[in-house]
Motif scaffolding. Sequence first.
Motif, PDB file in Angstrom:
ATOM      1  N   ALA A 221      42.148  35.501  42.745  1.00 39.58           N
ATOM      2  CA  ALA A 221      42.222  36.985  42.175  1.00 39.58           C
ATOM      3  C   ALA A 221      40.971  37.279  40.876  1.00 39.58           C
ATOM      4  CB  ALA A 221      43.563  37.723  41.313  1.00 39.58           C
ATOM      5  N   ARG A 222      40.028  38.348  41.148  1.00 42.58           N
ATOM      6  CA  ARG A 222      38.698  38.653  39.799  1.00 42.58           C
ATOM      7  C   ARG A 222      38.656  39.874  40.008  1.00 42.58           C
ATOM      8  NH1 ARG A 222      34.268  35.164  42.388  1.00 42.58           N
ATOM      9  NH2 ARG A 222      33.910  37.002  44.635  1.00 42.58           N
ATOM     10  N   LEU A 223      37.510  39.920  38.679  1.00 42.73           N
ATOM     11  CA  LEU A 223      37.287  41.202  38.997  1.00 42.73           C
ATOM     12  C   LEU A 223      36.250  41.648  40.153  1.00 42.73           C
ATOM     13  CD1 LEU A 223      35.871  41.426  35.763  1.00 42.73           C
ATOM     14  CD2 LEU A 223      37.359  43.037  36.552  1.00 42.73           C
ATOM     15  N   PRO A 224      36.442  42.634  40.961  1.00 43.95           N
ATOM     16  CA  PRO A 224      35.172  42.703  41.650  1.00 43.95           C
ATOM     17  C   PRO A 224      33.572  42.599  41.756  1.00 43.95           C
ATOM     18  CG  PRO A 224      36.745  45.154  41.333  1.00 43.95           C
ATOM     19  CD  PRO A 224      36.907  43.794  39.988  1.00 43.95           C
ATOM     20  N   SER A 225      33.715  42.436  42.786  1.00 43.10           N
ATOM     21  CA  SER A 225      32.246  41.578  42.397  1.00 43.10           C
ATOM     22  C   SER A 225      30.890  42.421  43.495  1.00 43.10           C
ATOM     23  CB  SER A 225      31.914  40.198  43.781  1.00 43.10           C
ATOM     24  OG  SER A 225      32.741  40.196  44.826  1.00 43.10           O
ATOM     25  N   VAL A 226      32.162  43.353  43.653  1.00 43.58           N
ATOM     26  CA  VAL A 226      30.703  44.318  44.530  1.00 43.58           C
ATOM     27  C   VAL A 226      31.516  45.329  43.728  1.00 43.58           C
ATOM     28  CG1 VAL A 226      31.057  42.946  47.040  1.00 43.58           C
ATOM     29  CG2 VAL A 226      32.615  45.091  46.342  1.00 43.58           C
ATOM     30  N   SER A 227      30.339  46.794  44.129  1.00 42.60           N
ATOM     31  CA  SER A 227      30.372  47.622  43.185  1.00 42.60           C
ATOM     32  C   SER A 227      31.745  48.548  44.441  1.00 42.60           C
ATOM     33  CB  SER A 227      29.331  48.747  43.128  1.00 42.60           C
ATOM     34  OG  SER A 227      29.361  50.325  43.118  1.00 42.60           O
TER      35      SER A 227
ATOM     36  N   ASP B 180      50.838  40.131  37.469  1.00 42.29           N
ATOM     37  CA  ASP B 180      49.394  39.012  36.924  1.00 42.29           C
ATOM     38  C   ASP B 180      48.349  39.807  37.725  1.00 42.29           C
ATOM     39  OD1 ASP B 180      48.812  37.486  35.450  1.00 42.29           O
ATOM     40  OD2 ASP B 180      48.137  36.727  36.844  1.00 42.29           O
ATOM     41  N   ILE B 181      48.578  39.453  38.635  1.00 43.67           N
ATOM     42  CA  ILE B 181      47.396  40.127  39.665  1.00 43.67           C
ATOM     43  C   ILE B 181      46.721  40.635  39.640  1.00 43.67           C
ATOM     44  CG2 ILE B 181      48.395  41.653  42.151  1.00 43.67           C
ATOM     45  CD1 ILE B 181      46.152  40.401  43.861  1.00 43.67           C
ATOM     46  N   CYS B 182      47.080  42.648  38.718  1.00 42.88           N
ATOM     47  CA  CYS B 182      46.634  43.392  38.700  1.00 42.88           C
ATOM     48  C   CYS B 182      45.548  43.461  37.356  1.00 42.88           C
ATOM     49  CB  CYS B 182      47.961  44.634  38.222  1.00 42.88           C
ATOM     50  SG  CYS B 182      48.634  45.114  39.895  1.00 42.88           S
ATOM     51  N   HIS B 183      46.387  42.537  36.915  1.00 44.62           N
ATOM     52  CA  HIS B 183      45.630  42.467  35.171  1.00 44.62           C
ATOM     53  C   HIS B 183      44.101  41.136  35.475  1.00 44.62           C
ATOM     54  CE1 HIS B 183      49.066  43.877  33.592  1.00 44.62           C
ATOM     55  NE2 HIS B 183      49.733  43.394  34.010  1.00 44.62           N
ATOM     56  N   ARG B 184      44.233  40.945  37.297  1.00 42.62           N
ATOM     57  CA  ARG B 184      42.689  39.930  37.003  1.00 42.62           C
ATOM     58  C   ARG B 184      41.548  41.264  37.426  1.00 42.62           C
ATOM     59  NH1 ARG B 184      45.454  35.455  40.806  1.00 42.62           N
ATOM     60  NH2 ARG B 184      47.425  35.388  39.483  1.00 42.62           N
ATOM     61  N   GLY B 185      42.229  41.846  37.860  1.00 42.52           N
ATOM     62  CA  GLY B 185      41.199  42.939  38.403  1.00 42.52           C
ATOM     63  C   GLY B 185      40.897  44.132  37.037  1.00 42.52           C
ATOM     64  N   ILE B 186      40.758  45.316  37.726  1.00 45.69           N
ATOM     65  CA  ILE B 186      40.305  46.273  36.616  1.00 45.69           C
ATOM     66  C   ILE B 186      40.917  47.375  36.740  1.00 45.69           C
ATOM     67  CG2 ILE B 186      37.214  45.971  36.286  1.00 45.69           C
ATOM     68  CD1 ILE B 186      37.442  48.293  38.126  1.00 45.69           C
ATOM     69  N   GLN B 187      41.250  48.622  35.149  1.00 45.64           N
ATOM     70  CA  GLN B 187      41.958  49.550  35.876  1.00 45.64           C
ATOM     71  C   GLN B 187      40.981  50.735  35.416  1.00 45.64           C
ATOM     72  OE1 GLN B 187      45.450  50.034  32.694  1.00 45.64           O
ATOM     73  NE2 GLN B 187      45.881  51.550  33.050  1.00 45.64           N
ATOM     74  N   PHE B 188      41.748  51.074  36.777  1.00 44.93           N
ATOM     75  CA  PHE B 188      40.235  52.785  36.639  1.00 44.93           C
ATOM     76  C   PHE B 188      40.640  54.098  36.361  1.00 44.93           C
ATOM     77  CE2 PHE B 188      41.777  52.561  41.055  1.00 44.93           C
ATOM     78  CZ  PHE B 188      41.950  53.910  40.966  1.00 44.93           C
ATOM     79  N   TYR B 189      42.123  53.596  36.857  1.00 47.70           N
ATOM     80  CA  TYR B 189      43.018  55.002  36.201  1.00 47.70           C
ATOM     81  C   TYR B 189      44.314  55.081  35.557  1.00 47.70           C
ATOM     82  CZ  TYR B 189      45.135  59.692  37.342  1.00 47.70           C
ATOM     83  OH  TYR B 189      45.194  61.461  37.190  1.00 47.70           O
ATOM     84  N   GLY B 190      44.088  55.988  34.390  1.00 41.65           N
ATOM     85  CA  GLY B 190      45.879  55.790  33.515  1.00 41.65           C
ATOM     86  C   GLY B 190      45.921  55.096  31.934  1.00 41.65           C
TER      87      GLY B 190
ATOM     88  N   ALA C 286      46.268  52.720  37.951  1.00 46.76           N
ATOM     89  CA  ALA C 286      45.636  52.349  39.731  1.00 46.76           C
ATOM     90  C   ALA C 286      44.286  50.755  39.031  1.00 46.76           C
ATOM     91  CB  ALA C 286      44.535  53.523  40.066  1.00 46.76           C
ATOM     92  N   TYR C 287      44.484  50.408  39.762  1.00 44.97           N
ATOM     93  CA  TYR C 287      44.133  48.996  39.646  1.00 44.97           C
ATOM     94  C   TYR C 287      42.736  48.249  40.563  1.00 44.97           C
ATOM     95  CZ  TYR C 287      47.085  48.538  35.578  1.00 44.97           C
ATOM     96  OH  TYR C 287      48.057  48.785  34.623  1.00 44.97           O
ATOM     97  N   LEU C 288      41.869  47.554  40.765  1.00 42.90           N
ATOM     98  CA  LEU C 288      41.187  46.930  41.489  1.00 42.90           C
ATOM     99  C   LEU C 288      40.663  46.136  41.688  1.00 42.90           C
ATOM    100  CD1 LEU C 288      38.690  50.394  42.370  1.00 42.90           C
ATOM    101  CD2 LEU C 288      40.639  49.956  44.207  1.00 42.90           C
ATOM    102  N   VAL C 289      41.662  45.208  42.029  1.00 43.01           N
ATOM    103  CA  VAL C 289      41.051  43.492  42.376  1.00 43.01           C
ATOM    104  C   VAL C 289      40.933  42.911  43.629  1.00 43.01           C
ATOM    105  CG1 VAL C 289      42.520  41.269  40.985  1.00 43.01           C
ATOM    106  CG2 VAL C 289      43.218  43.889  40.920  1.00 43.01           C
ATOM    107  N   GLU C 290      39.903  41.882  43.333  1.00 41.29           N
ATOM    108  CA  GLU C 290      39.404  41.431  44.482  1.00 41.29           C
ATOM    109  C   GLU C 290      40.275  40.250  44.484  1.00 41.29           C
ATOM    110  OE1 GLU C 290      35.506  38.629  45.792  1.00 41.29           O
ATOM    111  OE2 GLU C 290      34.821  40.891  44.482  1.00 41.29           O
TER     112      GLU C 290
END
Length: 244
Positions: free
Chosen positions: A144-150, A233-243, A171-175
């Motif tokens: 799991a990582r930060l999104p590599s796409v827009s 933990d998977i959520c913390h590996r991405g981006i929090q875009f809300y909240g 809310a989170y977005l994770v690749e």
Amino acid sequence: MTPTKLDDLLATARSTPAGMDPSKAQEAVFQALLDATVYAHVPSKRPPEGRMRFFQFIRPDNGQTVLPFFSDRTQAEQPLRDGVSIVAMSGRRLFELTRGATLILNPNIDAVALYPPEITAILEGRELGYFAQQEPIDNEALLARLPSVSTSEVDEVLRELFDREGTVRAAYLVEVNTQGNKPEEFILLGVVAGSAAKERLLQLVTLALKTKSPRMDLPLSIAFFAPDEVLPDICHRGIQFYGT
């Protein structure tokens, strides 16, 4: 009772094998509802002139107030309490008369909830779409990582929806790249919200993405997390875009 087109479409939707996308069968049901005769419960006592009142009930699973309606009269009659009558009309007429209410189709069999934005979409001839929830993920079996796409277009659509709804804490977005026999690569949308709001949010997220069609370079999956549970933990590996 002779089966109707709606009966046939409902039977097809019910028989869709697990794991298969049921969206085509469901969309056919929603569109057929507009012209089909449906049944609802009303008080036996005649309401004031120019008004129509429908019976509603509170769902025991999430506490939501819903207005039941039925695809055939037999279901509407079981059970039928004193002081309750059955009214028949087209689905389109029922949707127009009950705007703003949450409806539930065949609550004892199908229990398909339709929220106000979805009813508006059906009346306008728009598709609702389909969105399966992501099954629990084993953190050791994935990368799991930060999104590599827009994800900017998805962010915008979802932030607008969550601001309106007011039930989402974060809310989170994770690749995600799964490992094993069937590797997959997708963007996971993790939503922190109370369990009572999960069904509504799942359906409205689906509708918003279907309606706005934001650019998504990878498939999108969704998972819900309760506010009182430890965030994976998977959520913390991405981006929090809300909240916050």
